[in-house]
Design a protein around this motif. Structure first.
Motif, short mmCIF file in Angstrom:
data_model
loop_
_atom_site.label_atom_id
_atom_site.label_comp_id
_atom_site.label_asym_id
_atom_site.label_seq_id
_atom_site.Cartn_x
_atom_site.Cartn_y
_atom_site.Cartn_z
N ALA A 1 0.88 -1.18 0.00
CA ALA A 1 0.00 0.00 0.00
C ALA A 1 0.91 1.22 0.00
CB ALA A 1 -0.88 0.00 1.25
N ASP A 2 0.36 2.36 -0.45
CA ASP A 2 1.17 3.58 -0.36
C ASP A 2 1.47 3.88 1.10
OD1 ASP A 2 0.94 3.91 -3.09
OD2 ASP A 2 -0.67 5.41 -2.96
N VAL A 3 0.39 3.88 1.90
CA VAL A 3 0.54 4.21 3.32
C VAL A 3 -0.19 3.17 4.16
CG1 VAL A 3 0.25 5.99 5.09
CG2 VAL A 3 0.39 6.67 2.68
N VAL A 4 0.48 2.66 5.19
CA VAL A 4 -0.20 1.81 6.17
C VAL A 4 -0.39 2.64 7.44
CG1 VAL A 4 -0.09 -0.23 7.64
CG2 VAL A 4 0.74 -0.36 5.30
N VAL A 5 -1.64 2.72 7.89
CA VAL A 5 -1.95 3.39 9.16
C VAL A 5 -2.17 2.28 10.18
CG1 VAL A 5 -3.57 4.88 10.40
CG2 VAL A 5 -3.02 5.36 7.99
N VAL A 6 -1.43 2.31 11.27
CA VAL A 6 -1.58 1.27 12.31
C VAL A 6 -2.41 1.85 13.45
CG1 VAL A 6 -0.39 -0.39 13.79
CG2 VAL A 6 0.74 0.46 11.71
N GLY A 7 -3.59 1.29 13.66
CA GLY A 7 -4.48 1.77 14.73
C GLY A 7 -5.71 2.41 14.13
N GLY A 8 -6.88 1.90 14.54
CA GLY A 8 -8.14 2.38 13.97
C GLY A 8 -8.99 3.12 14.97
N GLY A 9 -8.36 3.97 15.79
CA GLY A 9 -9.13 4.91 16.62
C GLY A 9 -9.47 6.13 15.80
N VAL A 10 -10.02 7.14 16.47
CA VAL A 10 -10.46 8.34 15.75
C VAL A 10 -9.28 9.00 15.02
CG1 VAL A 10 -10.19 9.99 17.67
CG2 VAL A 10 -12.07 10.25 16.08
N ILE A 11 -8.09 8.89 15.58
CA ILE A 11 -6.94 9.54 14.95
C ILE A 11 -6.49 8.78 13.70
CG2 ILE A 11 -4.50 10.18 15.31
CD1 ILE A 11 -6.60 11.98 16.78
N GLY A 12 -6.32 7.46 13.81
CA GLY A 12 -5.93 6.68 12.63
C GLY A 12 -6.95 6.82 11.52
N LEU A 13 -8.23 6.79 11.88
CA LEU A 13 -9.29 6.89 10.88
C LEU A 13 -9.29 8.27 10.21
CD1 LEU A 13 -12.08 5.09 12.91
CD2 LEU A 13 -11.20 4.29 10.70
N ALA A 14 -9.10 9.32 11.02
CA ALA A 14 -9.10 10.69 10.45
C ALA A 14 -7.92 10.87 9.50
CB ALA A 14 -9.07 11.73 11.56
N VAL A 15 -6.77 10.31 9.88
CA VAL A 15 -5.59 10.43 9.00
C VAL A 15 -5.82 9.62 7.73
CG1 VAL A 15 -3.13 9.83 8.80
CG2 VAL A 15 -3.97 10.87 10.92
N ALA A 16 -6.33 8.38 7.87
CA ALA A 16 -6.56 7.52 6.70
C ALA A 16 -7.52 8.17 5.72
CB ALA A 16 -7.09 6.16 7.16
N ARG A 17 -8.58 8.75 6.26
CA ARG A 17 -9.58 9.40 5.38
C ARG A 17 -8.95 10.55 4.59
NH1 ARG A 17 -12.56 13.95 6.66
NH2 ARG A 17 -14.37 14.35 5.32
N GLU A 18 -8.16 11.36 5.27
CA GLU A 18 -7.54 12.51 4.57
C GLU A 18 -6.53 12.03 3.53
OE1 GLU A 18 -7.95 15.74 4.35
OE2 GLU A 18 -9.63 15.67 5.73
N LEU A 19 -5.78 10.98 3.86
CA LEU A 19 -4.82 10.45 2.89
C LEU A 19 -5.54 9.95 1.65
CD1 LEU A 19 -2.48 8.49 5.33
CD2 LEU A 19 -1.74 10.34 3.80
N ALA A 20 -6.65 9.24 1.86
CA ALA A 20 -7.40 8.71 0.72
C ALA A 20 -8.00 9.84 -0.10
CB ALA A 20 -8.49 7.75 1.21
N ARG A 21 -8.46 10.87 0.60
CA ARG A 21 -8.97 12.07 -0.10
C ARG A 21 -7.92 12.66 -1.00
NH1 ARG A 21 -13.12 15.83 2.74
NH2 ARG A 21 -11.62 17.48 2.98
N GLY A 22 -6.67 12.58 -0.57
CA GLY A 22 -5.57 13.13 -1.35
C GLY A 22 -5.07 12.18 -2.42
N GLY A 23 -5.71 11.03 -2.56
CA GLY A 23 -5.37 10.13 -3.66
C GLY A 23 -4.46 8.97 -3.29
N ALA A 24 -4.10 8.81 -2.02
CA ALA A 24 -3.20 7.71 -1.64
C ALA A 24 -3.98 6.40 -1.50
CB ALA A 24 -2.51 8.03 -0.32
N GLU A 25 -3.25 5.31 -1.74
CA GLU A 25 -3.82 3.98 -1.52
C GLU A 25 -3.49 3.62 -0.06
OE1 GLU A 25 -1.43 0.95 -3.20
OE2 GLU A 25 -3.14 -0.26 -3.81
N VAL A 26 -4.53 3.52 0.76
CA VAL A 26 -4.30 3.44 2.21
C VAL A 26 -4.81 2.12 2.78
CG1 VAL A 26 -4.69 4.58 4.44
CG2 VAL A 26 -4.70 5.94 2.34
N LEU A 27 -3.98 1.50 3.60
CA LEU A 27 -4.39 0.33 4.38
C LEU A 27 -4.39 0.73 5.85
CD1 LEU A 27 -4.81 -2.80 4.83
CD2 LEU A 27 -2.31 -2.94 5.02
#
Ligand code: FAD
Ligand code: GLY
Length: 412
Positions: free
Chosen positions: A11-37
């Protein structure tokens, strides 16, 4: 426990941890076009982000116009847009409430504290009002008749944090974030001064960047440097740091701080009208009314490691402080109680940004008492840093993990 979701090879970016912070970062990364896991050990949002009271209360919780307050907590303006966008993306309302919060004084010491807060907050240009006892009781007729005065913070409010997590999960999925739950990340692979991916019991995933958003567990995540010998990294932890892997890059230390919450409901036989409409604080506790009629009362701040137990002492303390604010709490029934672990860095400020010696390994953690409040800001800042390859700002400089290294070459 069944693993949910396939781990991709890369994946372009792996976010470890699915709390509000990991989810908010993942959403913004995907909004910017990254492939996020996003990889979560349990269920998304089931830890601190679930246990929180959901208050967006920078003014009521701050003790001074310090760097943290001026730079981050003083700007909750992002929430209305964030809440609206999430609702559009997920169909879930996060119940954003901007009724304002009250901070009550019951004795001379509390009044002195209110006066001090009023002084520094007005000096900092923030909206804050002084209320007499009768003005407080006109706004909130069921707060204790012992109230002497109060402050009102008209911009503070709350969201239903469990709905916020549910909305973020849906919004992430809609934006193409791959969310894999019930899968613990055992280590982050670091080779030649670069994070190259994650290791789990189910296999590895390669990544161009990795984000650690493990809340209170962020320092527990191992960096596997076994492939890194001879790599180009600098600033390694000195071998004199007892008990620390001498080859591991210096990492921020995040400590768990337990908070217990009591949750009340109306007895079936009694009137169902809310006891308070605002979030109401005293210097010792708080009450948070939810739209569905529940009333949350908090809290404790306990340094007891990773223990999420509820205690009799915690319950008595919270009850005493809740009754002080509104004695009618005794007419309610205790319907639930829980505890969560707040992630706290050494200076209680968030830890956002890359390690100097592993520049594609990012931390988004340490939000302590304000992770719900700071989720939109954190998502935007950390995603910009990753997508714009090193974008920086005064905020990010203030929150860099490197500040701990500057303070001490070892105990970071
Ligand atoms: P978490 O929500 O804890 O998420 C971290 C996730 O990482 C977890 O789901 C965990 O399972 C996962 N994880 C950990 N290790 C691994 C691994 N190795 N592999 C995969 N996944 C892993 N904040 C406010 O703004 N307002 C409030 O009113 C408020 N009230 C609070 C009241 C209480 C009682 C508590 C406890 C906290 C409160 N907070 C509040 C603080 C807020 O809850 C936190 O700051 C915020 O939830 C932190 O979010 P997070 O995503 O960093 O951590
Ligand atoms: N921000 C509320 C708490 O941490 O209890």
């Amino acid at each position: 426990m069944r693993n949910v979701g396939e781990l991709p090879e890369s994946a372009d970016v792996v976010v470890v941890g699915g709390g509000v912070i990991g989810l908010a970062v993942a959403r913004e990364l995907a909004r910017g076009g990254a492939e996020v896991l996003l990889v979560e050990r349990g269920e998304a949002g089931a830890e601190s982000s679930w246990a929180a009271a959901g208050m967006l209360a920078p003014q009521v919780e701050a003790d001074a116009a310090d760097e943290f307050f001026r730079r981050a907590a003083g700007s909750p303006d992002a929430y209305p847009d964030f809440a609206r966008e999430l609702e559009e993306e997920s169909g879930i309302s996060v119940e954003l409430d901007q009724t304002g919060t009250l901070y009550l004084a019951f004795d001379e010491a509390d009044e002195a504290e209110c006066a001090r807060r009023f002084r520094w907050q007005t000096r900092a240009g923030l909206p804050v009002e002084r209320l007499t006892a009768s003005e407080v009781r006109a706004l909130e007729p069921r707060v204790s008749a012992r109230v002497r005065s109060a402050l009102r913070f008209p911009l503070d409010g709350q969201v239903e944090n469990r709905l916020l997590v549910a909305a973020l999960v849906k919004a992430c999925a809609r934006r193409g974030v791959r969310i894999v739950t019930r899968t613990e990340v055992g280590a982050i692979k670091v080779e030649a001064g670069r994070a190259t991916g994650i290791e789990t019991a189910r296999g590895t995933t390669h990544a161009s960047s990795v984000v650690v958003a493990c809340g209170a567990w962020s320092s527990r995540l191992r960096l596997d440097t076994s492939h890194a010998h001879g790599g180009g990294s600098t600033n390694r932890v000195e071998s004199s740091c007892n008990g620390v892997d001498v080859d591991a890059p210096a990492r921020p230390h995040i400590e768990p701080v337990r908070g217990q919450i009591l949750c009340f409901a109306h007895a079936a036989s009694s009137p169902q009208s809310p006891i308070v409409r605002h979030v109401v604080y005293s210097p010792r506790g708080y009450l948070v009314p939810r739209r569905d009629g529940r009333l949350l009362a908090g809290t404790t701040t306990e340094h007891v490691g990773f223990d999420k137990s509820l205690t009799g002492e915690g319950r008595e303390t919270i009850l005493t402080h809740a009754r002080e604010i509104a004695p009618d709490v005794d007419a309610l029934v205790l319907s639930d109680a829980w505890a969560g672990l707040r992630p706290r860095g050494a200076d209680a400020w968030p830890v956002l940004g890359a390690l100097a010696d592993v520049p594609n390994l990012f931390y988004a953690t340490g939000h302590y008492r304000n992770g719900i409040l700071l989720a939109p800001l954190t998502g935007a800042l950390v995603a910009a840093m990753i997508l714009q390859r090193g974008a920086t700002s005064p905020l990010l400089e203030a929150f860099t993990p490197e500040r701990f290294r500057r303070a001490s070459s070892c105990a970071v």
